[in-house]
Design an enzyme around this catalytic site. Sequence first.
Site, PDB file in Angstrom:
ATOM      1  N   HIS A   1      20.859  23.466   4.447  1.00 41.50           N
ATOM      2  CA  HIS A   1      20.379  24.822   4.688  1.00 41.50           C
ATOM      3  C   HIS A   1      21.399  25.890   4.326  1.00 41.50           C
ATOM      4  O   HIS A   1      21.147  27.075   4.530  1.00 41.50           O
ATOM      5  CB  HIS A   1      19.998  24.974   6.158  1.00 41.50           C
ATOM      6  CG  HIS A   1      21.157  24.853   7.106  1.00 41.50           C
ATOM      7  ND1 HIS A   1      21.809  23.656   7.315  1.00 41.50           N
ATOM      8  CD2 HIS A   1      21.807  25.772   7.852  1.00 41.50           C
ATOM      9  CE1 HIS A   1      22.803  23.856   8.178  1.00 41.50           C
ATOM     10  NE2 HIS A   1      22.824  25.116   8.503  1.00 41.50           N
ATOM     11  N   CYS A   2      22.565  25.498   3.775  1.00 39.43           N
ATOM     12  CA  CYS A   2      23.627  26.474   3.505  1.00 39.43           C
ATOM     13  C   CYS A   2      23.925  26.651   2.018  1.00 39.43           C
ATOM     14  O   CYS A   2      23.613  27.686   1.432  1.00 39.43           O
ATOM     15  CB  CYS A   2      24.914  26.062   4.236  1.00 39.43           C
ATOM     16  SG  CYS A   2      24.848  26.250   6.016  1.00 39.43           S
ATOM     17  N   ILE A   3      24.539  25.653   1.402  1.00 40.43           N
ATOM     18  CA  ILE A   3      25.107  25.809   0.071  1.00 40.43           C
ATOM     19  C   ILE A   3      24.065  26.154  -0.995  1.00 40.43           C
ATOM     20  O   ILE A   3      24.324  26.985  -1.861  1.00 40.43           O
ATOM     21  CB  ILE A   3      25.911  24.553  -0.345  1.00 40.43           C
ATOM     22  CG1 ILE A   3      26.913  24.184   0.745  1.00 40.43           C
ATOM     23  CG2 ILE A   3      26.645  24.804  -1.652  1.00 40.43           C
ATOM     24  CD1 ILE A   3      27.885  25.274   1.090  1.00 40.43           C
TER      25      ILE A   3
END
Length: 444
Positions: A276-278
């Site tokens: 869900h980030c990078i």
Amino acid sequence: MSNSYKVASSTDSVCAMRMLAIIGLGYVGLPLGLQFARCGVKVLGLDIDPIKVESLNSGQSYIHHIPSEEIQKQVSEGRFTASTDFSRIREADAVVICVPTPLSKNREPDISYVLNTGKSIAPHLQKGTLVILESTTYPGTTDEDLRAVLESGSGLKAGIDFHLAFSPEREDPGNPSSKVAKIPKVVGGYTPACLEKAKALYLQAVETVVPVSSCRAAEATKLLENIFRSVNIALVNELKMVYAAMGIDIWEVIEAAKTKPFGYMPFYPGPGLGGHCIPIDPFYLTWKAREYGQATRFIELAGEINTSMPKYVIQKLTEALNSVKKPINGSKILIVGLAYKANVDDDRESPSYVLMDLIKEKGGKVSYYDPYVPVIKPSREHSHWAGLRSIEWDPLKISHFDAVLISTAHANIDFSEIARNASLLVDTRNVIKNSQTNPGIIRA
């Protein structure tokens, strides 16, 4: 603020609390809530999913790396409870928002979860309450967008009637050495008084708080952390392709390079980015930068390289099948690992789904094996795979596939057994050692 970047420690004075409300009980909110509960704070976990709430109140975990025993302990001792009733925010001295911030279908920031959460909070917001956003987002979300929703819905003013701050989450699921209490907490407040309130809150649960000058500085800090990772992963992904063309093993090069004790930090290639980030956070900045007439060419190029990796892997798979006179069309392909990273059950934005889609487009027959993801659940991006189940672990079954593609290197998978039984193996994670001497094992 002359002392904006001074590090505060847990030995500084803190305030007592009646209750802390944490909204969003996923991979960020649940570990944070349990850490506060362990430190003696009464925690109310709020979520719109009644199944999650029921599970937690019965002491059952739905996240692999969070043991049920820990939840049972905090629930039984009265320090943690879950609810779908947002009116209970009235009972809380502080509210921490830990909801998703995905990208839209057009790859633009979707902060609807944040804003809708703000609308749910606002009618119940009391004077003096502290509201903190932890969801990763672009600079200006907290002090512009969220503030406007909270003020319009409550009739209160941020910095005067209630406190407002941003503190980026720094969770690292699947890393046993990553502990909430040990990870320094960056905090930015809407006003100096808001910052002090937020510092006092976090110092009840974490050892170190790093104050910065504003909510925007804190939001930008999180983006820098993830953009740094995205760009460096793109670099090694590009070098992987370049070195492969030269007959050089990128993994061997990385192992040699990381012996340098200064000026180098190892990053590793893979089949694409997940989580869900990078894959998401850098594009929050590229979108916001356009508002200021700024180009983010470096970030966007890194994104292009990383998102092209699944196609490179499928190219290698196609070449491997062709070498044994088989087309990908009609071939049975087993994907090993559906979660986006090793040793977690989180499959959000997993490159494995992209690999599966590409194989299916080319006429291949796709199955997968993942001990952490026994069945694919419905999602916005990959609903067409919903209901598909992992095959059971069986070396004989592995031998019946035309090719096996390793996408995620879970520690509890016997990759040596896969290597012994697979007729053709494509390894994107360097889990099969000495593969250069085996023509049936392809690095990708």
